[in-house]
Design a protein around this motif. Sequence first.
Motif, mmCIF file in Angstrom:
data_model
loop_
_atom_site.group_PDB
_atom_site.id
_atom_site.type_symbol
_atom_site.label_atom_id
_atom_site.label_comp_id
_atom_site.label_asym_id
_atom_site.label_seq_id
_atom_site.Cartn_x
_atom_site.Cartn_y
_atom_site.Cartn_z
ATOM 1 N N THR A 61 4.988 6.461 2.223
ATOM 2 C CA THR A 61 4.787 6.686 3.653
ATOM 3 C C THR A 61 3.435 6.150 4.115
ATOM 4 O O THR A 61 3.294 5.687 5.257
ATOM 5 N N THR A 62 2.437 6.210 3.255
ATOM 6 C CA THR A 62 1.136 5.654 3.640
ATOM 7 C C THR A 62 1.237 4.148 3.851
ATOM 8 O O THR A 62 0.524 3.583 4.690
ATOM 9 N N ALA A 63 2.121 3.478 3.102
ATOM 10 C CA ALA A 63 2.344 2.049 3.312
ATOM 11 C C ALA A 63 2.997 1.792 4.662
ATOM 12 O O ALA A 63 2.701 0.797 5.336
ATOM 13 N N GLY A 95 -1.249 2.917 -3.503
ATOM 14 C CA GLY A 95 -1.254 4.288 -4.006
ATOM 15 C C GLY A 95 -1.334 4.375 -5.521
ATOM 16 O O GLY A 95 -2.141 3.709 -6.165
ATOM 17 N N GLN A 96 -0.469 5.188 -6.083
ATOM 18 C CA GLN A 96 -0.500 5.434 -7.513
ATOM 19 C C GLN A 96 -0.157 4.186 -8.316
ATOM 20 O O GLN A 96 -0.662 4.007 -9.431
ATOM 21 N N LEU A 97 0.680 3.314 -7.766
ATOM 22 C CA LEU A 97 0.993 2.061 -8.463
ATOM 23 C C LEU A 97 -0.262 1.243 -8.694
ATOM 24 O O LEU A 97 -0.444 0.643 -9.759
ATOM 25 N N PHE A 98 -1.125 1.214 -7.697
ATOM 26 C CA PHE A 98 -2.372 0.469 -7.843
ATOM 27 C C PHE A 98 -3.275 1.119 -8.880
ATOM 28 O O PHE A 98 -3.851 0.438 -9.740
ATOM 29 N N ALA A 135 -9.673 7.955 -0.083
ATOM 30 C CA ALA A 135 -10.495 8.924 -0.810
ATOM 31 C C ALA A 135 -9.650 9.809 -1.704
ATOM 32 O O ALA A 135 -10.054 10.173 -2.817
ATOM 33 N N LYS A 136 -8.462 10.161 -1.228
ATOM 34 C CA LYS A 136 -7.569 11.001 -2.026
ATOM 35 C C LYS A 136 -7.267 10.324 -3.361
ATOM 36 O O LYS A 136 -7.286 10.952 -4.421
ATOM 37 N N TYR A 137 -6.980 9.018 -3.324
ATOM 38 C CA TYR A 137 -6.646 8.293 -4.552
ATOM 39 C C TYR A 137 -7.881 7.952 -5.384
ATOM 40 O O TYR A 137 -7.852 8.035 -6.622
ATOM 41 N N LEU A 138 -8.957 7.581 -4.731
ATOM 42 C CA LEU A 138 -10.156 7.181 -5.467
ATOM 43 C C LEU A 138 -10.769 8.330 -6.259
ATOM 44 O O LEU A 138 -11.205 8.150 -7.402
ATOM 45 N N PHE A 139 -10.794 9.510 -5.649
ATOM 46 C CA PHE A 139 -11.571 10.598 -6.229
ATOM 47 C C PHE A 139 -10.712 11.749 -6.757
ATOM 48 O O PHE A 139 -11.241 12.751 -7.250
ATOM 49 N N GLY A 140 -9.398 11.625 -6.670
ATOM 50 C CA GLY A 140 -8.509 12.595 -7.280
ATOM 51 C C GLY A 140 -8.561 13.975 -6.669
ATOM 52 O O GLY A 140 -8.279 14.968 -7.356
ATOM 53 N N ASN A 143 -11.081 -3.772 0.427
ATOM 54 C CA ASN A 143 -9.753 -3.762 1.037
ATOM 55 C C ASN A 143 -9.123 -2.388 0.817
ATOM 56 O O ASN A 143 -8.484 -2.137 -0.195
ATOM 57 N N LYS A 144 -9.348 -1.478 1.782
ATOM 58 C CA LYS A 144 -8.850 -0.108 1.600
ATOM 59 C C LYS A 144 -7.335 -0.066 1.543
ATOM 60 O O LYS A 144 -6.735 0.842 0.976
ATOM 61 N N GLU A 145 -6.682 -1.101 2.137
ATOM 62 C CA GLU A 145 -5.227 -1.099 2.168
ATOM 63 C C GLU A 145 -4.602 -1.204 0.784
ATOM 64 O O GLU A 145 -3.451 -0.802 0.589
ATOM 65 N N ALA A 146 -5.334 -1.732 -0.195
ATOM 66 C CA ALA A 146 -4.788 -1.813 -1.550
ATOM 67 C C ALA A 146 -4.412 -0.426 -2.068
ATOM 68 O O ALA A 146 -3.375 -0.250 -2.710
ATOM 69 N N LEU A 147 -5.245 0.565 -1.765
ATOM 70 C CA LEU A 147 -4.946 1.931 -2.170
ATOM 71 C C LEU A 147 -4.032 2.625 -1.184
ATOM 72 O O LEU A 147 -3.169 3.411 -1.570
ATOM 73 N N VAL A 148 -4.207 2.348 0.111
ATOM 74 C CA VAL A 148 -3.353 2.975 1.112
ATOM 75 C C VAL A 148 -1.903 2.541 0.923
ATOM 76 O O VAL A 148 -0.977 3.351 1.008
#
Length: 399
Positions: free
Chosen positions: A329-331, A133-136, A229-234, A125-130
């Motif tokens: 904004t990504t949300a 974000g940082q909260l997740f 990818a931005k959040y997963l891999f920093g 579920n890519k939306e969890a990170l989209v």
Amino acid sequence: MTQQLTILGSTGSIGVNTLDVVARHPEKYQVFALTGARQVALMFQQCVAFKPRFAVMVQADAARELADKIQAAGLSTQVLNTPQALLDVSCDDRVDVVMAAIVGAAGLAPCLAAAKAGKRLLLANKEALVVGGQLFLDAVKAGGAQLLPIDSEHSAVFQSLPDNPSTWPQAVDKIILTASGGPFRTRDPSSLHAVTPEEACAHPNWVMGRKISVDSATMMNKALEVIEAKYLFGVSPQQIEVVIHPQSVIHSMVQFVDGSVVAQLGTPDMRMPIAYGLSWPQRIASGSDNLNFHTLQAMTFEAMHEPAHVQRFPGLGLAWDALAAPSGTTAVLNAANEVAVDLFLNRLIRFDQIHQVNLGTLEKVLPAAPQSLEDLLDIDRKARATATAIAAGLANRTA
């Protein structure tokens, strides 16, 4: 030791493929809980085959129908139908692994519950990170969870990176996400207004659900993957590139600072990244066909900045725009896109108007930085209401 598995979204394509892999390794995995929305017949078949302790159905009428079938068959599976039940089967102490395969923002709350409970969380579920974000990511860290990507692209990146994440910032030059180009890679951009839902869902390489198939046709799936990818891999957004690779053999690549490129190759079969996530750091048989290098056709690549591709896929650039905007904004982008795709699938807006809804919503909804799940859900509600209103105006003008 046998691992207990909860599958969130077991009746979707990822859920079905996960159960196919699990069935090949009954000594390693036991299904604890399955969740779905309304596909009663398929959920019943899964309950018969895997005998989970719990089956959660989001739709109340579907839950009642499933419970009747379960009782008539003499199965011991307990059928649940509350929002809390989704959270409970995600964070139950008996659960080792959670496959997060609910499509859209609806999967965020159970993903957060699994993260906070310290589970091995297989993120389809890519939306969890989209959305989260940082909260997740903070919830993953606080709970001590193990986050493993299941999207074929992000799994490929993960497999191409060094084992030690602390070395990634110094070693990685950029991440290259590959895209098939979907069903309209060579279509005249001026004709996209006439695309039907059936055409948009006819992906040339992958078998997927209707929503993600439309996202692939608009390239919005790749926009969401850039954010993920931005959040997963920093990495920074500027370190992420998208290239069209029509054959879908290379699933993604990592380019390192010394100029080396490491890629993960395979047949276009989601069982491969699913098996890798289930068994990491080991590997197990997935059921996927092996690549045959004796018959493999030439692999080709196309730059996304070609003028025709920019016209075909205007939504891709919204990923970098949203990442450069305030947190949250990504949300907004995700919510707008979910609304727009649903309206398109129901023939209420045109295919080319999906981008108009997304862009218009981003311009109108300017979120404050979210501090909690409630803040994220509030942003999601506002964005959906705005997107619906924008779409209604477009439909009135084109009726």
